[in-house]
Scaffold this active site. Structure first.
Site, mmCIF file in Angstrom:
data_model
loop_
_atom_site.group_PDB
_atom_site.id
_atom_site.type_symbol
_atom_site.label_atom_id
_atom_site.label_comp_id
_atom_site.label_asym_id
_atom_site.label_seq_id
_atom_site.Cartn_x
_atom_site.Cartn_y
_atom_site.Cartn_z
ATOM 1 C CB SER A 21 48.269 14.221 51.041
ATOM 2 O OG SER A 21 49.344 15.065 50.857
ATOM 3 N NE ARG A 25 44.547 15.663 47.678
ATOM 4 C CZ ARG A 25 45.654 16.330 48.063
ATOM 5 N NH1 ARG A 25 46.022 16.325 49.334
ATOM 6 N NH2 ARG A 25 46.378 17.000 47.183
ATOM 7 C CG ASP A 317 56.101 17.007 51.172
ATOM 8 O OD1 ASP A 317 56.435 18.160 50.843
ATOM 9 O OD2 ASP A 317 54.920 16.620 51.194
ATOM 10 N NE ARG A 390 56.664 16.815 54.900
ATOM 11 C CZ ARG A 390 55.777 15.889 55.229
ATOM 12 N NH1 ARG A 390 56.139 14.809 55.879
ATOM 13 N NH2 ARG A 390 54.500 16.022 54.905
HETATM 14 C C1 S3P Z 1 50.553 18.369 49.081
HETATM 15 C C2 S3P Z 1 51.236 18.692 47.962
HETATM 16 C C3 S3P Z 1 52.639 19.146 47.951
HETATM 17 C C4 S3P Z 1 53.333 18.789 49.256
HETATM 18 C C5 S3P Z 1 52.508 19.105 50.459
HETATM 19 C C6 S3P Z 1 51.178 18.374 50.410
HETATM 20 C C7 S3P Z 1 49.138 17.979 48.959
HETATM 21 O O1 S3P Z 1 52.657 20.540 47.777
HETATM 22 O O2 S3P Z 1 54.572 19.447 49.342
HETATM 23 O O3 S3P Z 1 53.185 18.729 51.626
HETATM 24 O O4 S3P Z 1 48.565 17.425 49.908
HETATM 25 O O5 S3P Z 1 48.562 18.214 47.887
HETATM 26 P P1 S3P Z 1 52.607 21.173 46.279
HETATM 27 O O6 S3P Z 1 51.546 20.480 45.572
HETATM 28 O O7 S3P Z 1 52.294 22.620 46.425
HETATM 29 O O8 S3P Z 1 53.982 20.919 45.732
#
Ligand code: S3P
Length: 431
Positions: A21, A25, A317, A390
Site C-alpha cells: 500500500s 502511494r 486483507d 492472498r
Molecule cells: C488498500 C486498501 C484496501 C485493501 C487493499 C489495499 C490500499 O482496500 O483491501 O488491499 O492500499 O488503500 P479498500 O480500501 O478498498 O478496502
C-alpha cells in the site's frame, strides 16, 4: 501446482517485504511532486511494478538504484501527460482506484485505465460516482467496471460520506481534493488505513481532521524529499499466522509497519490467545510518518472470537488468516460486516470457504463473512488460488498444518505482493 507439507516449527528472525500500500502511494506521490523524491525500500512485486510503469507512462521518470531504492522524478501535481496507450494497472486495485483521483483534475487531457482479467471484475463506480460530484468526467464499462476512461476537468471540493470504509476511495478523493477548488472532505463509517493522510502530512499538506472526517484544500505542490517504506504487516501476517498454528514455533518479525490502521489481525490473533509481543501503535494515533518495529510470535492454544464493525477495515486483507486460525481454535470464530471481501482480487469469502472446506475445515459462508467451528484442524487436499495472491499464501500456510499437505493451484499469484514468500518460509522452517 505447489505442494506444502508439515515441516516442523518456524524459527528465527525475518524481515517482511516492503509494504505494498505504501509503495503504491510513494510512487504516485513521487510522480505528483515537482522535485526528485527518494523512495527507500520500495516493493519489487507485480502490483508495485504496475505503478512504476503507470507513472512512467504519464511522464514521470523512475531511476532504480537497486536494493529497493528509487528516485522518482515527478511531473508535478498538474503535469501528467497523456499516455500513448491505455494505462495497464495489471492486478493492482489500489492503482486502479487512486490514479483516477489525480488524473480527473487535469484539464484538456484524457486517459484510459485497464488491467488483467481480475481487475476487469473490480468495481470502479465507487470512485467514479463521488469524483463526478466534484465535476470529473469518467466513463466505465457497464457503468461500473474497467476499462475506465478519465477526461480531465476542473474540479470543485465537496463533502463525501462513504457508505463503506475504504482507504482506496478515501485516498482517491483526497488526491482529487488537492486539485479541486475549495475543500474536499471525506467521512468514513470506520477508520481505514491512513497511509495517504500520513504521506500528505509529510508532503506539507494541511489536513483538517474533525469528527472522524478528513479534509484537504487545493494546493500548488507537494513538498517531499524522501519516503521510507516499512515492512508489510499484511505480508508478515502469513508467517505470523503460521507461527501461531504450528506448535513449537518462535518467530521474530523485524522492520514491520505497526501503523494501528493495519494491525487489526495482530490484535485479533492476540484476542484468540496467540502470543504476539511488540509495541503496536495505539489506536487513534496519527503522525506524519509510519511507525516501524518488531514482533515476537509464539504458538499457543487458540480460542474462537468474533470480528465485526470497526475492526473489519483494520484487518481487511488478513481476514482469510482469521479463518485459518479459527480452524485451530477452540469454539466458533465469526467474521461479519465484511462483504467487501467479495470484491477483492477474487471473491475472498467464496475462495476462503471453498478453499478451507476442501481441506476439511468446518466453515460456512454468510453474506458478509464466514463462521468457522474449530476442530482438530485440517486434513489437507488441494486449494485453488483463483489468481489471488492472498489465497495462494493462505493455502501454503494451511499445508504446514495439514497432515496430508496442501497442493496450491496457482501459487505464482503470490508474486503480486510477495515474490519471496516461499523462500522466506523455507528459511524459517530450516533447522
Ligand atoms: C488498500 C486498501 C484496501 C485493501 C487493499 C489495499 C490500499 O482496500 O483491501 O488491499 O492500499 O488503500 P479498500 O480500501 O478498498 O478496502
Amino acid at each position: 501446482m505447489t505442494r506444502f507439507m508439515p515441516a516442523g516449527a518456524l524459527h528465527g528472525a525475518y524481515t517482511p517485504p516492503p509494504d505494498k500500500s505504501i509503495s503504491h502511494r510513494a510512487a504516485l506521490f513521487g510522480a505528483m511532486s515537482s522535485g526528485p523524491v527518494v523512495v527507500r525500500n520500495y516493493l519489487d512485486a507485480g502490483d508495485t511494478r504496475s505503478t512504476l510503469a503507470a507513472v512512467t507512462a504519464i511522464g514521470a521518470r523512475v531511476e532504480e538504484r537497486g536494493g529497493g531504492d528509487l528516485v522518482v522524478h515527478g511531473v508535478g501535481l498538474r503535469g501528467p501527460s497523456e499516455a500513448a496507450d491505455a494505462i495497464d494497472v495489471g492486478n493492482a486495485g489500489t492503482l486502479l482506484r487512486l490514479l483516477p483521483g489525480w488524473l480527473a483534475g487535469q484539464e484538456g487531457r484524457s486517459w484510459t485505465l485497464d488491467g488483467d482479467e481480475s481487475i476487469r471484475r473490480r468495481p470502479v463506480d465507487r470512485v467514479a460516482e463521488p469524483l463526478r460530484r466534484m465535476g470529473a468526467r469518467l466513463a466505465a464499462r457497464d457503468g461500473r467496471l474497467p476499462p475506465l476512461e478519465v477526461t480531465g476537468s476542473a474540479l470543485v471540493g465537496v463533502d463525501h460520506e462513504l457508505a463503506v470504509a475504504s482507504a482506496q476511495v478515501k485516498s482517491c478523493l483526497l488526491i482529487a481534493g488537492l486539485l479541486a477548488e475549495g475543500r474536499t472532505r471525506v467521512l468514513e463509517p470506520a477508520s481505514s488505513r491512513d497511509h495517504t493522510e500520513r504521506m500528505l502530512a509529510r508532503a506539507g499538506v494541511a489536513l483538517e481532521r474533525e469528527n472522524g472526517a478528513v479534509g484537504v484544500a487545493q494546493v500548488e505542490e507537494l513538498a517531499l524529499d524522501e519516503l521510507v517504506v516499512p515492512g508489510d504487516p499484511s505480508s508478515a501476517a502469513f508467517l505470523v499466522a503460521a507461527a501461531c498454528v504450528v506448535p513449537g514455533s518462535r518467530l521474530t518479525v523485524e522492520g514491520v509497519g505497526l501503523n494501528w490502521t493495519r494491525t487489526g489481525f495482530f490484535q485479533i490473533a492476540r484476542r484468540m490467545g496467540a502470543s504476539i509481543e511488540g509495541d503496536l501503535e495505539p489506536p487513534g494515533a496519527f503522525a506524519a510518518g509510519e511507525p516501524i518495529g518488531c514482533l515476537e510470535v509464539e504458538a499457543r492454544p487458540l480460542r474462537g472470537t468474533t470480528v465485526e464493525g470497526a475492526e473489519v477495515p483494520l484487518a481487511i486483507d488478513e481476514l482469510p488468516l482469521v479463518a485459518l486460525l479459527g480452524a485451530f481454535a477452540d469454539g466458533e470464530t465469526v467474521v461479519r460486516g465484511a462483504a467487501e471481501l467479495r470484491v477483492k482480487e477474487s471473491d475472498r469469502i467464496a475462495g476462503v470457504v471453498d478453499g478451507l472446506s476442501g481441506l476439511d475445515a468446518d466453515i460456512e459462508a454468510t453474506d458478509d463473512g464466514f463462521v468457522v467451528r474449530g476442530s482438530a484442524g485440517l486434513r489437507g487436499g488441494s486449494l485453488e488460488s483463483r489468481g489471488d495472491h492472498r489465497l495462494a499464501m493462505l493455502g501454503a500456510v494451511a499445508g504446514l498444518v495439514s497432515p496430508e499437505g496442501v497442493d496450491v493451484v496457482g501459487m505464482d499469484a503470490a508474486a503480486v505482493s510477495y515474490p519471496g514468500f516461499e523462500l522466506d518460509l523455507g528459511r524459517l522452517l530450516e533447522r
